[in-house]
Enzyme design. Structure first.
Site, short mmCIF file in Angstrom:
data_model
loop_
_atom_site.label_atom_id
_atom_site.label_comp_id
_atom_site.label_asym_id
_atom_site.label_seq_id
_atom_site.Cartn_x
_atom_site.Cartn_y
_atom_site.Cartn_z
N HIS A 168 0.83 -1.38 0.04
CA HIS A 168 0.07 -0.07 -0.09
C HIS A 168 0.97 1.27 0.14
O HIS A 168 0.39 2.18 -0.42
CB HIS A 168 -1.00 0.02 1.19
N ASP A 169 2.09 1.10 0.69
CA ASP A 169 2.82 2.34 0.70
C ASP A 169 4.07 2.29 -0.34
O ASP A 169 5.12 3.32 -0.08
CB ASP A 169 3.36 2.56 2.11
N LYS A 208 5.54 5.42 -1.86
CA LYS A 208 6.68 6.32 -1.19
C LYS A 208 7.83 6.56 -2.08
O LYS A 208 8.64 7.19 -1.67
CB LYS A 208 6.73 5.87 -0.11
N HIS A 265 1.54 9.63 -2.22
CA HIS A 265 2.08 8.41 -2.56
C HIS A 265 0.73 7.27 -3.07
O HIS A 265 0.99 6.39 -3.83
CB HIS A 265 2.74 7.76 -1.26
N HIS A 272 -6.50 3.97 0.07
CA HIS A 272 -6.36 3.77 1.74
C HIS A 272 -6.23 4.89 2.44
O HIS A 272 -6.36 4.84 3.74
CB HIS A 272 -5.20 2.60 1.77
N HIS A 273 -5.96 5.98 2.07
CA HIS A 273 -6.11 7.39 2.77
C HIS A 273 -7.55 8.17 2.50
O HIS A 273 -7.44 9.15 3.07
CB HIS A 273 -5.28 8.19 2.33
N ASP A 305 -4.07 0.26 8.67
CA ASP A 305 -3.11 1.16 8.55
C ASP A 305 -3.05 2.19 9.68
O ASP A 305 -1.79 2.38 10.00
CB ASP A 305 -3.11 1.70 7.07
#
Ligand SMILES: [Fe+2]
Ligand SMILES: [Fe+2]
Length: 342
Positions: free
Chosen positions: A199-200, A203, A228, A252-253, A281
């Site tokens: 998921h990250d 970055k 990201h 996801h954010h 998360d």
């Protein structure tokens, strides 16, 4: 025909009430190096096809108690791959073109014709099966390469930002617990866990000066970090094998009240699995020590998640998440200790 052209060792099942005919076919095919199993009645033949894998099925059209087309229909329910040759005594007794197409019958053979035609049909059938199997295994390899590529990206970020790698492992572990208690299907669970792992990954596209900054971020730097999920979505749009995980990663954010990023999606417009990932998360972020904040206790994190129900998180999911963590406290402490380098 040159017998060297024939692919040997195919496993062939023949169903025909005419024992003499089967003996002839069996003898010819065995002579070409194939393994031939014969049945005079369809019911036990179907049982045999269910219990072991065959490459080819040669089936007579007119039989009792079930005709060849019905046999094929039953076989196709559990085996889409087997190459099927339907045979009959005369052209007038042949099945219709529609039947041939609907049942995915690849070839039709008239018993009155010469047997070398049957051999040619079998040879091309085996070649076809080999090609299909090759393509399938190439696809599987390609899928694996793409997942390896995603793992390489994650390892690359982790090499410079250790936190991202460990955080991703812990988030995946919380998602695994949560998926189990929510009773997610195996394919949803698989997609959620893959998305959690990567998921990250976006970055990787964030400058080190921002990603590795030792202190609180400025508003501009925070805006940069917020890129990201979109960067990750772009990275994973490289292949449609990631289609199911792209929306989970990209969102996801997002926040349940519509104030998240990147698309300001609201409520159920946010993919269900993204809402699940978002809680896992955030939980990990709260219990983790970061350059700009100390770690919170599990209890404090759960309090935070409760407070953010229906604003940041899907309210019913935050409630279930809190229950899940409380019911698995030892496991959760284990995840925190074992996936964190002190
Ligand atoms: Fe993130
Ligand atoms: Fe994250």
């Amino acid at each position: 025909m040159n017998s060297n052209d024939i692919i040997k060792n195919a496993k062939i099942l023949v169903i025909d009430e005419d024992v003499n005919m089967m003996e002839i076919i069996s003898e010819i095919l065995t002579g070409y190096g194939h393994t031939v199993v014969t049945f005079t009645e369809p019911v036990s033949a179907i049982e045999e096809l269910k219990s072991s894998k065959y490459d080819l099925l040669i089936v007579n059209y007119l039989m009792s108690p079930v005709n060849g087309d019905r046999v094929v229909e039953l076989v196709r329910e559990f085996d889409k791959e087997i190459y099927i040759i339907l045979m009959s005594m005369h052209r007038d007794l042949a099945p219709s073109i529609e039947t041939m197409q609907n049942l995915d019958i690849q070839a039709y053979f008239e018993k009155s014709s010469r047997f070398d035609q049957l051999i040619i049909m079998i040879q091309s059938g085996i070649k076809y099966i080999e090609q299909i199997r090759k393509v399938k295994s190439m696809n599987l390899k390609l899928d694996q390469y793409l997942f390896d590529f995603a793992q390489i990206l994650l390892n690359t970020i982790t090499a410079k930002d250790h936190y991202t790698g460990e955080h991703s492992k812990r988030v995946k572990a919380y998602c695994e617990l949560f998926a189990k208690s929510l009773g997610l299907s195996s394919s949803d669970t698989e997609n959620l866990l893959t998305a959690a792992s990567f998921h990250d990954v976006g970055k990787i596209g964030i400058p080190d000066s921002v990603l590795l900054k030792n202190g609180k971020l400025t508003d501009d730097e925070y805006d940069t970090i917020k890129l990201h999920p979109v960067i990750a979505a772009n990275i994973f749009s490289v292949s449609d094998i990631f289609d199911a995980i792209v929306p989970i990663i990209k969102h996801h954010h997002e926040r349940y009240d519509g104030n998240g990023y990147p698309d300001k999606l609201k409520g159920d417009a946010i993919e269900y699995l993204a809402r699940i990932l978002s809680i896992c998360d955030s939980f990990d972020a709260i219990v983790s020590k970061r350059p700009y904040k100390d770690e919170c206790s599990i209890e404090e994190a759960l309090e935070e998640i409760k407070k953010s129900a229906n604003t940041q998180f899907d309210g019913s999911l935050s409630e279930k998440f809190i229950d899940t963590i409380n019911q698995n406290m030892d496991h959760v402490k284990d995840i925190i200790v074992n996936n964190t380098s002190k």
